[in-house]
Design a protein around this motif. Structure first.
Motif, PDB file in Angstrom:
ATOM      1  N   GLY A   1     -57.260 -48.574 -72.039  1.00 12.22           N
ATOM      2  CA  GLY A   1     -58.068 -49.323 -72.766  1.00 12.22           C
ATOM      3  C   GLY A   1     -59.425 -48.825 -72.395  1.00 12.22           C
ATOM      4  N   ALA A   2     -59.789 -48.335 -71.161  1.00 14.88           N
ATOM      5  CA  ALA A   2     -61.118 -47.799 -70.731  1.00 14.88           C
ATOM      6  C   ALA A   2     -61.188 -46.604 -71.568  1.00 14.88           C
ATOM      7  CB  ALA A   2     -61.172 -47.809 -69.193  1.00 14.88           C
ATOM      8  N   PHE A   3     -60.173 -45.876 -71.567  1.00 11.87           N
ATOM      9  CA  PHE A   3     -60.329 -44.472 -72.488  1.00 11.87           C
ATOM     10  C   PHE A   3     -60.610 -44.604 -73.752  1.00 11.87           C
ATOM     11  CE2 PHE A   3     -58.239 -41.411 -74.795  1.00 11.87           C
ATOM     12  CZ  PHE A   3     -58.142 -40.269 -74.095  1.00 11.87           C
ATOM     13  N   LEU A   4     -60.081 -45.725 -74.387  1.00 12.61           N
ATOM     14  CA  LEU A   4     -60.270 -46.061 -75.768  1.00 12.61           C
ATOM     15  C   LEU A   4     -61.823 -46.409 -75.941  1.00 12.61           C
ATOM     16  CD1 LEU A   4     -56.711 -47.232 -76.863  1.00 12.61           C
ATOM     17  CD2 LEU A   4     -57.935 -44.926 -77.265  1.00 12.61           C
ATOM     18  N   PHE A   5     -62.120 -47.310 -75.156  1.00 13.28           N
ATOM     19  CA  PHE A   5     -63.654 -48.002 -75.339  1.00 13.28           C
ATOM     20  C   PHE A   5     -64.545 -46.972 -75.001  1.00 13.28           C
ATOM     21  CE2 PHE A   5     -61.590 -52.222 -75.069  1.00 13.28           C
ATOM     22  CZ  PHE A   5     -62.290 -52.832 -76.107  1.00 13.28           C
TER      23      PHE A   5
END
Length: 185
Positions: A57-61
């Motif tokens: 999720g952090a990667f995508l945001f």
């Protein structure tokens, strides 16, 4: 002038990415060695795998944040020319630094997520000398990703402001291309 709505959107996306990276560090997998009921072999038991989801999720945001800032600035290389001066020089430097921090943050988050998702299936037979290797992600991988998410957030905001200042008042020369001559008497 820099768009305040765009800057607020980028700030929120980066804040979410940072929070997810910190949560991934706090909830990374740990493993314990257990023995089966017949005591023939040892095996690894892992706790929850939620840190992988937080890391992804952090990667995508962070990726969405970087894509928006690059689309808004036309990736610095496309579009109208920028006004020469300090703002343009600062924008070039911050553009490079922003991409370096972004790539490091993405590498840490992706590597941590992949490593956290890997659960070894290795077992040792009873009487074996070595316990099974219950591999987990090292402490600090997601924290390093969170730190670089923070650095990327700050640098990308400054980059966009510098880019906007350099773009604001530049008008290309619209005059004659030849050298003007006075009348000879």
């Amino acid at each position: 002038m820099a768009s305040k709505l765009l800057m607020a959107t980028i700030f929120i996306l980066d804040l979410i990415a940072f929070s997810l990276a910190v949560a991934a560090e706090q909830r990374r997998s740990t493993a314990t060695i257990k023995q089966d009921n017949e005591k023939d072999y040892n095996y690894c038991v892992y706790d929850s795998d939620i840190a992988t989801g937080f890391g992804v999720g952090a990667f995508l945001f962070l990726m969405a944040s970087q894509a928006i800032i690059m689309l808004a600035s036309k990736c610095f290389c496309c579009g109208n020319p920028l006004k020469p001066g300090g703002s343009r020089a600062c924008a070039v430097l911050l553009f490079i630094i922003c991409w370096v921090f972004f790539l490091i943050a993405e590498a840490c988050l992706l590597a941590g997520s992949v490593r956290n998702a890997y659960h070894t299936k290795y077992r040792t037979i009873f009487g074996g000398e070595d316990p099974p290797s219950c591999e987990t992600v090292r402490k600090g991988v997601f924290a390093a990703g969170a730190a670089f998410v923070f650095f990327t957030a700050i640098v990308s905001e400054f980059y966009y402001v510098s880019f906007s200042n350099a773009k604001a008042s530049f008008e290309p020369y619209g005059g004659e291309a030849a050298v003007g001559m006075a009348v000879y008497k």
